[in-house]
Design a protein around this motif. Structure first.
Motif, PDB file in Angstrom:
ATOM      1  N   GLU A 195       0.824  -1.201   0.000  1.00 55.70           N
ATOM      2  CA  GLU A 195       0.000   0.000   0.000  1.00 55.70           C
ATOM      3  C   GLU A 195       0.862   1.255   0.000  1.00 55.70           C
ATOM      4  O   GLU A 195       1.986   1.255   0.514  1.00 55.70           O
ATOM      5  CB  GLU A 195      -0.912   0.039   1.236  1.00 55.70           C
ATOM      6  N   CYS A 211      -2.723   0.160  -4.001  1.00 56.28           N
ATOM      7  CA  CYS A 211      -2.301  -1.171  -3.551  1.00 56.28           C
ATOM      8  C   CYS A 211      -1.729  -1.892  -4.761  1.00 56.28           C
ATOM      9  O   CYS A 211      -2.482  -2.257  -5.669  1.00 56.28           O
ATOM     10  CB  CYS A 211      -3.484  -1.930  -2.973  1.00 56.28           C
ATOM     11  N   TRP A 230     -10.240  -3.054   0.554  1.00 52.78           N
ATOM     12  CA  TRP A 230      -9.560  -2.183   1.512  1.00 52.78           C
ATOM     13  C   TRP A 230     -10.241  -2.322   2.867  1.00 52.78           C
ATOM     14  O   TRP A 230     -11.475  -2.323   2.950  1.00 52.78           O
ATOM     15  CB  TRP A 230      -9.623  -0.721   1.070  1.00 52.78           C
ATOM     16  N   ARG A 286      -9.971  -0.599  -9.778  1.00 55.69           N
ATOM     17  CA  ARG A 286      -8.839  -1.487 -10.040  1.00 55.69           C
ATOM     18  C   ARG A 286      -8.355  -1.284 -11.462  1.00 55.69           C
ATOM     19  O   ARG A 286      -9.155  -1.056 -12.372  1.00 55.69           O
ATOM     20  CB  ARG A 286      -9.195  -2.952  -9.777  1.00 55.69           C
ATOM     21  N   CYS A 316      -4.707  -3.304   2.382  1.00 55.42           N
ATOM     22  CA  CYS A 316      -5.204  -3.957   1.172  1.00 55.42           C
ATOM     23  C   CYS A 316      -5.352  -5.450   1.466  1.00 55.42           C
ATOM     24  O   CYS A 316      -4.544  -6.021   2.214  1.00 55.42           O
ATOM     25  CB  CYS A 316      -4.214  -3.723   0.038  1.00 55.42           C
TER      26      CYS A 316
END
Length: 115
Positions: A6, A22, A36, A71, A95
């Motif tokens: 992270e 992350c 998270w 993501r 993470c």
């Protein structure tokens, strides 16, 4: 195995923003779940936000409308955009992922929100 690192934590005033990252040590393309979590001093670790490989998301009630998880499979990275931060958001943010039945955690990044 999956190693998670992270970054992006720090000190910010209430109302400010931070973006956490992350980075995973391997491709996350076929890793369904990434999330998270956070742990404030003296409290348990709680889920903040999760995202699936299909892009479905879920948030803790306390952060809905303020935080956004995303993501980037090409960069093997998961992000947490945090806006309108409050002092009660102060915590170590971790993470998390599952892969082939094994759970993995990063070492965390500290977020401190001053009033």
């Amino acid at each position: 195995q999956v190693q998670l690192v992270e970054s992006g934590g720090g000190l910010v005033q209430a109302g400010g923003s931070l973006r956490l990252s992350c980075a995973a040590s391997r491709s996350i393309f076929n890793i369904n779940f990434m999330g998270w979590y956070r742990q404030a001093p003296g409290k348990q670790r709680d889920m903040v936000a999760v995202i699936t490989s299909a892009g479905s998301t879920n948030y803790a009630d306390s952060v809905k409308g303020r935080f956004t998880i995303s993501r980037d499979n090409a960069k093997n990275t998961v992000y947490l955009q945090m806006n309108s931060l409050k002092p009660e958001d102060t915590a170590v943010y971790y993470c998390n992922t599952y892969h082939y039945g094994t759970e993995y955690w990063g070492k965390g990044t500290l977020v401190t929100v001053s009033s």
